[in-house]
Design a protein around this motif. Sequence first.
Motif, short mmCIF file in Angstrom:
data_model
loop_
_atom_site.label_atom_id
_atom_site.label_comp_id
_atom_site.label_asym_id
_atom_site.label_seq_id
_atom_site.Cartn_x
_atom_site.Cartn_y
_atom_site.Cartn_z
N TYR A 1 4.93 -3.14 15.33
CA TYR A 1 5.14 -2.20 14.23
C TYR A 1 5.32 -0.77 14.73
O TYR A 1 6.21 -0.05 14.28
CB TYR A 1 3.95 -2.28 13.26
CG TYR A 1 3.97 -1.23 12.18
CD1 TYR A 1 4.97 -1.23 11.22
CD2 TYR A 1 2.99 -0.25 12.12
CE1 TYR A 1 4.99 -0.28 10.21
CE2 TYR A 1 3.02 0.71 11.13
CZ TYR A 1 4.01 0.69 10.18
OH TYR A 1 4.02 1.65 9.20
N SER B 1 4.01 -6.20 4.54
CA SER B 1 2.57 -6.29 4.72
C SER B 1 2.03 -7.45 3.90
O SER B 1 2.54 -7.73 2.81
CB SER B 1 1.88 -4.99 4.30
OG SER B 1 2.06 -4.79 2.91
N VAL C 1 -1.63 -1.61 0.13
CA VAL C 1 -2.49 -0.55 0.65
C VAL C 1 -2.14 0.75 -0.07
O VAL C 1 -0.96 1.04 -0.31
CB VAL C 1 -2.34 -0.38 2.18
CG1 VAL C 1 -0.90 -0.18 2.58
CG2 VAL C 1 -3.19 0.79 2.68
N THR D 1 -2.93 4.85 0.28
CA THR D 1 -3.52 5.88 1.14
C THR D 1 -3.70 7.16 0.33
O THR D 1 -2.89 7.49 -0.54
CB THR D 1 -2.66 6.17 2.38
OG1 THR D 1 -1.45 6.83 1.98
CG2 THR D 1 -2.33 4.88 3.12
N PHE E 1 -4.18 0.15 10.74
CA PHE E 1 -3.14 -0.88 10.63
C PHE E 1 -3.76 -2.24 10.29
O PHE E 1 -3.31 -2.94 9.38
CB PHE E 1 -2.36 -0.97 11.93
CG PHE E 1 -1.36 -2.07 11.97
CD1 PHE E 1 -0.07 -1.87 11.49
CD2 PHE E 1 -1.69 -3.32 12.47
CE1 PHE E 1 0.86 -2.90 11.52
CE2 PHE E 1 -0.76 -4.35 12.50
CZ PHE E 1 0.51 -4.14 12.02
N SER F 1 -5.05 -2.40 6.79
CA SER F 1 -3.95 -2.39 5.82
C SER F 1 -3.30 -3.75 5.71
O SER F 1 -2.88 -4.17 4.62
CB SER F 1 -2.91 -1.34 6.22
OG SER F 1 -3.48 -0.05 6.22
N THR F 2 -3.16 -4.46 6.83
CA THR F 2 -2.53 -5.77 6.78
C THR F 2 -3.38 -6.78 6.02
O THR F 2 -2.86 -7.76 5.50
CB THR F 2 -2.23 -6.31 8.19
OG1 THR F 2 -3.44 -6.39 8.94
CG2 THR F 2 -1.25 -5.42 8.92
N ALA G 1 -3.20 7.94 7.54
CA ALA G 1 -2.89 6.57 7.12
C ALA G 1 -1.53 6.47 6.46
O ALA G 1 -0.86 5.44 6.55
CB ALA G 1 -3.98 6.05 6.17
N THR H 1 1.15 3.64 7.85
CA THR H 1 1.53 2.52 6.98
C THR H 1 2.76 2.81 6.14
O THR H 1 3.08 2.05 5.22
CB THR H 1 0.36 2.14 6.04
OG1 THR H 1 0.09 3.26 5.16
CG2 THR H 1 -0.89 1.82 6.82
N PHE I 1 5.21 0.00 5.40
CA PHE I 1 4.75 -1.22 4.74
C PHE I 1 5.44 -1.31 3.38
O PHE I 1 5.45 -0.34 2.62
CB PHE I 1 3.23 -1.18 4.53
CG PHE I 1 2.42 -1.55 5.74
CD1 PHE I 1 2.74 -1.08 7.00
CD2 PHE I 1 1.29 -2.34 5.60
CE1 PHE I 1 1.98 -1.41 8.11
CE2 PHE I 1 0.52 -2.68 6.70
CZ PHE I 1 0.87 -2.23 7.95
N SER J 1 3.01 -0.47 -0.19
CA SER J 1 2.16 0.70 0.07
C SER J 1 2.47 1.79 -0.94
O SER J 1 3.57 1.88 -1.48
CB SER J 1 2.38 1.22 1.50
OG SER J 1 3.71 1.69 1.67
N HIS K 1 1.44 6.06 -1.37
CA HIS K 1 0.86 7.17 -0.61
C HIS K 1 0.66 8.40 -1.49
O HIS K 1 1.62 8.92 -2.07
CB HIS K 1 1.75 7.48 0.59
CG HIS K 1 2.02 6.27 1.43
ND1 HIS K 1 1.05 5.70 2.23
CD2 HIS K 1 3.12 5.49 1.55
CE1 HIS K 1 1.55 4.64 2.83
NE2 HIS K 1 2.80 4.48 2.44
#
Length: 235
Positions: free
Chosen positions: A8, A26, A30, A32, A126, A129-130, A141, A145, A148, A151, A153
């Motif tokens: 990655y 992913s 996730v 962040t 990482f 997050s996976t 973060a 990520t 992904f 995700s 953010h």
Amino acid sequence: MDNLFLKYMRERTGRKKTAQGPSFESPGPVITISREYGCPGRRIARQLAETLTAKNRAQGNNRDWRWISKEIIEESARELKLSPGMMEDLSEYRERGFFENLALFFSDEYYPGDVKIKNTIAKFIFNASTEGNVVIVGRAAEAITKNFTNSLHIKIQAPLSWRAERVAEMQGMTIQEARKEAMEMDHRRAMFRNYFEKERPDIDYFDIFFNCATLSDEEIIESIVILAESRGFVV
């Protein structure tokens, strides 16, 4: 998992990028949360994880959402055989006095290199997050990520004057001292993020920004939940 992390990171920094950058699938969602110093990132992360967990359960999904912040430093410190306090100091570029550095030089303490510290932190983020269903506070973060697929953010901001008042109240400082503390912490956090973000603008990494001086925690959380539901993070 380590090999997946290396793959990655090569894709993020590497070759054959498309116009929109590489896409990384992913296994789970996730979210962040980055925040300017003095903004309630951890409090919002905790309440957000609780809200998403409740919504999952209401739909018959018993998988909990969790949030992590200090665990990033604790687990990374354990891997590097450092105390969490020293790990945090090193990752945040905190200065030590001459005699403190001298004592550490003659002790059994071990200073890993700056790159190793940051990559250890990145690997923990990482891996968390996976696993999916996680809200991660700070530590770049959003950059680690960003590619992904599942995700979201978030960045929480507020004017310096507003943040200084809260920091002064929480830490028993004068407003002037709190302003200086907030500015120094923002600078140290930016130094850490720039290792991963390469000084690119925030808009390259964040999906949405919130002003916590004008929005309540509840309004911010409700907005994030709506976005999470629209992206299928709650099922």
